[in-house]
Design an enzyme around this catalytic site. Structure first.
Site, PDB file in Angstrom:
ATOM      1  CG  HIS A 148     165.578  62.620  46.941  1.00 15.71           C
ATOM      2  ND1 HIS A 148     165.560  61.866  45.783  1.00 15.71           N
ATOM      3  CD2 HIS A 148     166.346  61.923  47.829  1.00 15.71           C
ATOM      4  CE1 HIS A 148     166.284  60.763  45.964  1.00 15.71           C
ATOM      5  NE2 HIS A 148     166.772  60.778  47.200  1.00 15.71           N
ATOM      6  CD  GLU A 173     171.282  55.152  47.701  1.00 14.19           C
ATOM      7  OE1 GLU A 173     170.279  54.430  47.611  1.00 14.19           O
ATOM      8  OE2 GLU A 173     171.226  56.399  47.726  1.00 14.19           O
TER       9      GLU A 173
END
Length: 1012
Positions: free
Chosen positions: A360, A261
């Protein structure tokens, strides 16, 4: 001088006196009686404190309490996650889920890493263990339940060539991807019993199933606890739940653990090639873009599918986020885009949204989330999925929404939002449109009709300057125009200050909202309240008006009417529902305005009032000082002039007398008060209001106005606005306050906070002139403190870090090894100066990229991503000699490339000029996702499920564009689990300041290239 003891002759008093020969004394100053004893009064005439009168005390207390009573729960809902249950609910094991999350996030696991393969195998084992336990539970079940049919697919065959990127006429990016998805199908009780997927060209029968998706890959710089570890362990628990006795689904359930993804939604695209993608009609996507907190309903496809989320125990989210995607304000994407846009499924996107500074990065780990967050997403997933698999209607089995899509039917656009995280509202957008149009038409008509009736009854004091007595033609002032333009001036000034503060912060300390968003909110709110109160008090001091509320609500209704028109246009033309709160705002404002107009029916008609006033002499003096220093004619018991008896109750001035006298005092909040104001203030009431109905120096006819209706007005407007605007303001702040590191200008964030601050506080405008000075003065101090803090404080901390973006690029043609950091100036250069290997190097920075971000580079430490191999062998390729082929249009040249990289499964080919077409032998093509477009391909990204794969790529280009093919082959390395494999990254993590977070800039942490 002899004092008069006849109360009918006294003027200096604490309350007004009644005439007609009766001693209706409320409270006389004991100083006027020689014995010092005031006469006793009956209980029927004693003055009472009205708890809901439109006076400073009640207005301040009630307004403040209502705001606090609603804002505090909103803050608690927004910041505190509901606790997970102490004992496991039936079919769920939270301890098991938490242990799974710990294992999953014990290392970085991007698609291009060996850890990713380990996670893949571990997930297959976990699914097997769960199903084994389920079968045993069914065997031991006293009710004799039968275990469902469950099929596990380790998809190692699906691959796809498609395109992505390319805006307008810009060249696109081609992608070849090999999937490694894990698919679990739990056959529903009403499903077809045949294994139709085993037959070539087989198709499912009956009603469509339900898909639940999460991706198990992470980015190379994040552990993936919420992106998307919580989603993965939720899927595992859903497998456990729906295979447990008593929980078997009626419709089939497909649970997808997709891989890839993070690299352009590749895993979901690979799922589109699996036979089960034809079976599912609805979906629930579990995602994460933060680290902990509540999982928000991010967006949905339609009203009908959204209703199944309503059963969640702690719903959270607003359609505002979905419209942000529609309008392009949110640029990131999730697998939702593939399921809806490519497959035609109908479903929901549930995701963690804050704090974005951890997204992230290495703080996306189990230490920065909680089992409460796991339960919040899992409980919503169970409730929503349970509703979907239990639904037996035909809503999701209709015509396909597009070519090549499943027959899922077409839903209606919806409006949805939560209320205090405990209830959920959802209805059709068409309903919102109908309500909006109705309000836009009916409300002005109602007010217009009431205005006509008031005019016919001669009670329309609004907009009236004077009234003419028919018999004498004498004009008597009614001062009905006072306050007409007060509100727009105050609103513009107070709101303009907030806009100015927004520009000030964006200029001086733009990133303070990154870590101190509540300080920014406090500054905005306190500034607006104090300035609005201050200006309102000045206006009320010089031109007091009993119509202040009526005029303010009228202006507010006019503004909200315009906003509702705009919102309705967007609803009708663009299906944008983000302005849903305006409908409720407008409705509440209309009801409050309606009350102000209905209040006028309690007044005497203007002609009668004019006749009565013509019988009394004019008020003494025309300036403000006569109001302050002397009683006016309407204050006299008999309406007479100021004469000698006026001062009958006060001693003759001497050298020792006070300069201001005993009955006047200057204060901060009310400037100079008369004796009656002072006495009533000291007793906690304003007796001129409670006894005569006239507050201060407002119009005398206002004595007939009810004193309690302001409470209704405030309750119609205040709570509704606080609930909707407060929730949306907090939601937007969480989503936007840390986007500056991504290159988004922060001025828009400050403007948004300013706008929502004004919208949140506007309900106070009609009443704020009645506030005592205590609250505004306190808020002035808050404003000063927060302004200083917001301008001077360092904007980052270990809990709210600045995100910078890392990449190391090695050019094999020149031998140049370059480490780059991309971030906001000047912080990125400060960070580089803290790195030992960069301290003596020449730092080169590109010109500004976007919103202050710059890419700064320097010669860095050599990477060690491939062991025991010289650098020039890390990638290899060869290109066949171009061959020509004639076409109808222009000659076309062909060439074949063979590309491979050591210890990697990701490379790409960049072309100097766009090529016409490309293909890879054995790859699937899908018309729903074209692999090429007329503007050509500038780059081909190659992903393989095997390591050190050799890709064969056939390309073609127009001969008239170029004779030979020129470009670069780049291979990527993204595995940073082993210390020393990327020394430059290790050094950065070791020496960067604690307020710095490191994220990836590109697909690879290390990118090695060679030209051709």
């Amino acid at each position: 001088m002899r004092r008069s003891t006849d109360p009918r002759n006294l003027l200096v008093r604490r309350g007004p006196l009644l005439v007609d020969g009766e001693s209706a004394i409320s409270e006389l100053d004991p100083g006027f009686f020689p014995t010092g004893d005031a006469p006793k009064m009956s209980s029927t005439t004693r003055r009472r404190f009205n708890l809901i009168a439109f006076t400073p005390g009640p207005v301040t207390v009630i307004s403040s309490l209502v705001y606090l009573a609603l804002l505090i729960p909103l803050l608690l809902v927004h910041t505190i996650v509901p606790s997970a249950p102490k004992s496991n609910p039936k079919g769920v094991d939270l301890s098991e889920a938490w242990n799974d999350l710990q294992h999953l996030t014990s290392g970085f696991h991007p698609y291009n890493s060996h850890r990713n393969d380990e996670i893949h195998q571990w997930l297959l084992q976990r699914v097997g263990h769960i199903l084994d336990a389920s079968r045993k539970a069914h065997e031991d079940d006293a009710m004799g339940s039968v275990a469902p049919d469950v099929f596990v697919f380790d998809d190692q065959q699906s691959n796809l060539t498609f395109s992505g990127g390319g805006v307008g006429n810009k060249p696109i990016t081609g992608v070849y991807f090999e999937g490694k998805n894990i698919i679990v199908y739990i056959r529903g009780l009403e499903d077809d019993k045949e294994n139709w997927w085993d037959s070539p060209g087989g198709k499912p029968k009956g009603k469509g199933g339900v898909l639940v998706n999460a991706h198990y890959d992470s980015v190379s710089t994040g552990f993936g606890a919420t992106d998307d570890g919580v989603g993965v362990v939720s899927v595992l628990q859903l497998i456990k739940f729906f295979t447990s006795p008593g929980n078997l689904p009626r419709k089939g359930l497909v649970l997808l653990l997709n891989n890839g993804e993070e690299d352009y939604l590749n895993g979901a695209r690979a799922y589109s090639q699996h036979p089960l993608s034809k079976y599912t009609h609805t979906f629930l996507n579990l995602e994460g873009a933060g680290a902990g907190g509540r999982a928000a309903l991010f967006r949905t496809t339609d009203t009908e599918v959204t209703r199944f989320y309503k059963s969640s125990p702690h719903p959270f989210g607003s359609v505002l986020a979905a419209d942000g995607f529609k309008m392009g304000l949110i640029r990131s994407e999730t697998d939702y885009a593939v399921f809806k846009g490519v497959l035609g499924l109908r479903g929901l996107d549930v995701a963690f949204i804050e704090p974005r500074a951890r997204y992230h990065t290495d703080q996306d780990d189990v230490r920065h989330t909680s089992i409460d967050s796991v339960w919040h997403m899992l409980s919503a997933a169970i409730a929503t999925t349970k509703g979907l698999v239990s639904y037996t209607g035909s809503e999701f089995d209709g015509r396909a929404p597009g070519k090549g899509m499943v027959n899922s039917g077409v839903g209606t656009h919806g409006v949805w939002f939560d209320l205090f995280g405990s209830s959920f509202a959802v209805f059709r957008l068409h309903t919102l449109f109908a309500i909006s149009v109705t309000l836009l038409v009916v409300c002005p008509i109602v007010l217009f009709v009431i205005g006509i009736i008031l005019s016919k009854m001669d009670k329309m004091y609004l907009f009236s300057i004077h009234e003419t007595i028919p018999e004498t033609k004498e004009k008597v002032s009614v001062r009905g125009l006072r306050g007409l333009f007060r509100y727009p001036i105050i609103l513009v000034v107070s709101s303009g200050i907030l806009i100015g503060l927004s520009y000030l912060l964006a200029k001086v300390n733009p990133f303070i909202v990154h870590s101190s968003s509540y300080a920014v909110w406090s500054m905005m709110l306190s500034s607006w309240i104090f300035m609005t109160w201050f200006l309102s008090c000045i206006a009320d001091f010089f031109r007091p008006s009993a119509l202040h509320r009526a005029y303010t609500f009228t202006w507010q209704l006019l503004v909200m009417w315009v906003l509702l028109v705009i919102s309705t246009v967007y609803v009708n033309q663009h299906d944008i529902a983000a302005g849903y709160f305006i409908v409720f705002y407008f409705a509440g404002t209309f009801l409050a305005t309606l009350i102000s107009y209905l209040e006028l029916f309690a007044l005497p008609n203007k002609t009668q009032y004019a006749r009565e006033q013509s019988q009394y002499p004019s008020r003494l003096g025309s300036n403000r000082s006569s109001r302050i220093l002397s009683p006016s004619a309407d204050e006299l018991p008999t309406g007479g002039d100021n004469n000698g008896e006026i001062y009958d109750g006060e001693e003759e001035p001497t050298e020792s007398s006070s300069l201001l006298g005993r009955q006047r005092r200057t204060t901060f909040a009310n400037y100079t008060r008369t004796g009656r104001d002072l006495a009533s203030s000291e007793s906690g009431t304003y007796e001129d209001h409670s006894e005569t109905g006239v507050f201060g120096e407002e119009q005398k006819w206002s004595a007939s106005l009810p004193t309690w209706t302001w409470v209704l007005q405030f309750l119609f407007v205040g709570p509704v606005v606080i609930m909707f605007i407060g929730q949306l303001g907090l939601f937007l702040t969480s989503a936007m306050n840390q986007v500056g590191a991504d290159g988004v200008g922060l001025l828009v964030v400050y403007i948004a906070i300013a706008v929502f601050s004004v919208l949140l506080l506007i309900p106070l405008s009609p009443f704020i002139h009645r506030f005592t000075y205590h609250v505004p003065t306190f808020l002035l101090l808050v404003f000063i403190a927060t302004l200083i803090y917001n301008l001077a404080a360092f904007p980052f901390s270990a809990e709210n870090r600045l995100k910078i973006f890392f990449v190391q690029e090695l050019n094999l043609d020149t031998g140049r090894n370059q480490v780059s950091l991309t971030g906001v100036d000047p912080y990125v250069q400060d960070i580089i100066r803290a790195i030992p290997s960069a301290s003596k190097e020449n730092i080169s920075c590109d010109s500004e990229l976007d919103s202050g971000r710059r890419k700064c580079s320097w010669p860095g430490l050599a990477p060690e991503v491939v062991q025991d191999e010289p650098t020039d062998r890390w990638l290899s390729f060869n290109i066949s000699k171009p061959s020509s082929q004639e076409t109808k249009d222009t000659p076309v040249l062909h060439a074949r490339l063979h590309v491979s990289g050591k210890n990697t499964r990701a490379c790409r080919v960049n072309f100097e000029r766009p090529i016409r077409d490309y293909s890879l032998p054995g790859s699937a093509l899908d018309d729903r996702m074209p692999h090429t477009l007329p503007q050509g391909i500038s780059e081909i990204r190659l992903w393989s499920r095997t390591w050190e794969n050799v890709w064969t790529v056939d390309v073609q280009w127009d001969a008239e564009d170029m004779d030979e093919l020129h470009g670069r082959v780049v291979c990527l390395w993204s595995d940073a689990n082993q210390l020393g494999s990327i020394p430059a990254l290790d050094e950065l993590r070791l020496f960067a300041p604690p307020w710095v977070a490191i994220s990836k800039l590109k697909d690879g942490l290390v990118e090695v290239s060679r030209g051709f």
